[in-house]
Design an enzyme around this catalytic site. Structure first.
Site, PDB file in Angstrom:
ATOM      1  N   ASP A   1     -12.120  30.532 -11.993  1.00 15.18           N
ATOM      2  CA  ASP A   1     -11.039  30.962 -11.173  1.00 15.18           C
ATOM      3  C   ASP A   1     -11.466  30.109  -9.868  1.00 15.18           C
ATOM      4  O   ASP A   1     -10.468  30.129  -8.813  1.00 15.18           O
ATOM      5  CB  ASP A   1     -10.600  32.230 -11.021  1.00 15.18           C
ATOM      6  CG  ASP A   1      -9.750  32.696 -12.205  1.00 15.18           C
ATOM      7  OD1 ASP A   1      -9.275  31.895 -12.926  1.00 15.18           O
ATOM      8  OD2 ASP A   1      -9.807  34.067 -12.476  1.00 15.18           O
TER       9      ASP A   1
ATOM     10  N   LYS B   1      -5.558  36.581  -6.319  1.00 14.17           N
ATOM     11  CA  LYS B   1      -4.464  35.703  -7.372  1.00 14.17           C
ATOM     12  C   LYS B   1      -3.931  36.466  -8.481  1.00 14.17           C
ATOM     13  O   LYS B   1      -4.622  37.783  -8.732  1.00 14.17           O
ATOM     14  CB  LYS B   1      -5.758  34.787  -8.151  1.00 14.17           C
ATOM     15  CG  LYS B   1      -4.868  34.153  -9.251  1.00 14.17           C
ATOM     16  CD  LYS B   1      -6.076  34.138 -10.383  1.00 14.17           C
ATOM     17  CE  LYS B   1      -5.990  35.466 -11.255  1.00 14.17           C
ATOM     18  NZ  LYS B   1      -6.823  35.656 -12.484  1.00 14.17           N
TER      19      LYS B   1
HETATM   20  P1  ATP Z   1     -10.979  37.657 -12.622  1.00 17.58           P
HETATM   21  O1  ATP Z   1      -9.557  38.172 -12.360  1.00 17.58           O
HETATM   22  O2  ATP Z   1     -11.266  36.306 -12.138  1.00 17.58           O
HETATM   23  O3  ATP Z   1     -11.401  37.808 -13.764  1.00 17.58           O
HETATM   24  P2  ATP Z   1     -11.460  40.175 -11.427  1.00 17.58           P
HETATM   25  O4  ATP Z   1     -10.728  40.245 -10.222  1.00 17.58           O
HETATM   26  O5  ATP Z   1     -11.263  40.884 -12.872  1.00 17.58           O
HETATM   27  O6  ATP Z   1     -11.665  38.714 -11.613  1.00 17.58           O
HETATM   28  P3  ATP Z   1     -13.941  40.458  -9.880  1.00 17.58           P
HETATM   29  O7  ATP Z   1     -13.226  41.336  -8.796  1.00 17.58           O
HETATM   30  O8  ATP Z   1     -13.913  39.036  -9.464  1.00 17.58           O
HETATM   31  O9  ATP Z   1     -12.988  40.638 -11.290  1.00 17.58           O
HETATM   32  O10 ATP Z   1     -15.276  41.244 -10.251  1.00 17.58           O
HETATM   33  C1  ATP Z   1     -15.872  40.967 -11.389  1.00 17.58           C
HETATM   34  C2  ATP Z   1     -17.493  41.254 -11.347  1.00 17.58           C
HETATM   35  O11 ATP Z   1     -17.801  40.418 -10.495  1.00 17.58           O
HETATM   36  C3  ATP Z   1     -17.594  42.682 -10.824  1.00 17.58           C
HETATM   37  O12 ATP Z   1     -18.590  43.264 -11.961  1.00 17.58           O
HETATM   38  C4  ATP Z   1     -18.386  42.650  -9.726  1.00 17.58           C
HETATM   39  O13 ATP Z   1     -19.487  43.398  -9.522  1.00 17.58           O
HETATM   40  C5  ATP Z   1     -18.827  40.924  -9.618  1.00 17.58           C
HETATM   41  N1  ATP Z   1     -18.855  40.524  -8.472  1.00 17.58           N
HETATM   42  C6  ATP Z   1     -19.909  39.623  -7.747  1.00 17.58           C
HETATM   43  N2  ATP Z   1     -19.498  39.374  -6.562  1.00 17.58           N
HETATM   44  C7  ATP Z   1     -18.230  39.803  -6.371  1.00 17.58           C
HETATM   45  C8  ATP Z   1     -17.551  39.830  -5.376  1.00 17.58           C
HETATM   46  N3  ATP Z   1     -17.747  39.199  -4.041  1.00 17.58           N
HETATM   47  N4  ATP Z   1     -16.157  40.577  -5.361  1.00 17.58           N
HETATM   48  C9  ATP Z   1     -15.703  41.232  -6.367  1.00 17.58           C
HETATM   49  N5  ATP Z   1     -16.593  41.293  -7.498  1.00 17.58           N
HETATM   50  C10 ATP Z   1     -17.794  40.598  -7.628  1.00 17.58           C
END
Ligand code: ATP
Length: 285
Positions: free
Chosen positions: A138, A10
């Protein structure tokens, strides 16, 4: 039986963060868009004497119950009361972790959609979205995909019918940003100031018309993330100098650029790769 699905990343084309609410969440006004960059989520579902869940991933994410895909699986089984199955989850990660691209949320959403399909749509579309919202703000968006106007803490969604296709370049410099910390930084910076009073209406019109969106991109986090993440501001500058329109993605540190000219996008990709960024060419989906 094995079922598999692409879990799309996203980006926020518009993200205006309002005040902190009594429940600790912030009200946001956002236009989110799914892009072709994706993880692949595969589930192996077999009859078993008792309910079991396991998870393997090729990325740097937890492989136990704290993984959002695992949590989605558990929540689905609890909500539906389905028992007597072993579910093995396999994640092929391509979306940078903690990159502001909803990588975890989209894996959770794909897991919910796959399980609901496998078990004959036991949950209605509305129930599935509600269950997604209980896992993460999200997740409902990731179930719907496309361009969507999001309000509330991101769970009140209005789909937008897009008329065009947009070309993006996403660059990630590696240093993760915790979403919670980014919100805290925003709270400190906003102390005593009025929150942004901006509306995404011109952007929504442009998406519906298939018109250029460059003039309408906005992200409240840019003011607090660019000063402390030089690799994010460097990516912004490279995208800009190659003719793209850059914006921080979510709470960062990933930065994306909108490009009309694909040869300029390739030029920006080459430059950023030379500087050791993870770089992805992708399209709106
Ligand atoms: P958002 O944009 O929704 O804030 P993000 O892209 O910044 O999310 P994610 O990649 O979703 O962040 O990861 C955030 C945290 O979630 C990390 O600390 C990660 O270890 C944990 N996590 C748990 N499950 C997953 C997964 N399937 N994929 C990625 N991260 C995960």
């Amino acid at each position: 039986m094995k079922v598999s699905r692409e879990a799309h990343a996203k980006i926020n084309l518009f993200l205006s963060v309002g005040d902190r609410r009594p429940d600790g969440f912030h009200d946001i006004l956002s236009v989110m868009h799914a892009v072709s960059l994706s993880d692949t989520v595969t589930l192996e579902v077999e009859k078993a004497p008792e309910r079991t869940i396991s998870l393997k991933s090729d990325g740097d994410v937890p492989d136990g119950p704290s993984n959002l895909a695992w949590r989605a699986c558990e929540a689905f089984l609890r909500k539906t009361g389905i028992d007597g199955y072993g579910i093995a989850i396999r994640l092929e990660k391509r979306i940078p972790v903690a990159g502001g691209l909803a990588g975890g949320s989209t894996d959770a959403a794909a897991t919910l959609v796959l399980l609901n399909g496998f078990f004959g749509d036991v949950l209605s579309p509305g129930e599935l979205l509600d269950l997604g919202g209980s896992i993460g703000s999200d997740v409902p968006f990731c179930i719907l995909g496309g361009p969507v106007l999001a309000r509330g803490r991101g769970e009140k969604l209005t789909p937008i019918s897009p008329a065009g296709k947009y070309h993006f370049l996403i660059a990630n410099g590696g240093a993760p940003v915790s979403t919670a910390e980014a919100y805290r930084a925003l709270d400190e910076a906003a102390d005593g100031k009025d929150s942004a009073d901006l509306f995404p209406d011109p952007l929504i019109r442009a998406l519906k018309d298939g018109a250029p969106i460059d003039d309408y991109l906005f992200n409240s986090f840019e003011d607090v993330i660019f000063p402390i993440h030089p690799e994010a501001s460097r990516a912004r500058d490279v995208i800009c100098s190659c003719g793209g329109t850059p914006l921080l993605s979510g709470s960062g540190p990933s930065v994306f650029g909108v490009f009309d000219d694909l040869s300029l996008r390739s030029k920006a990709k080459k430059q950023l790769e030379k500087e050791n960024y993870l770089v992805f060419e992708c399209e709106s989906v």
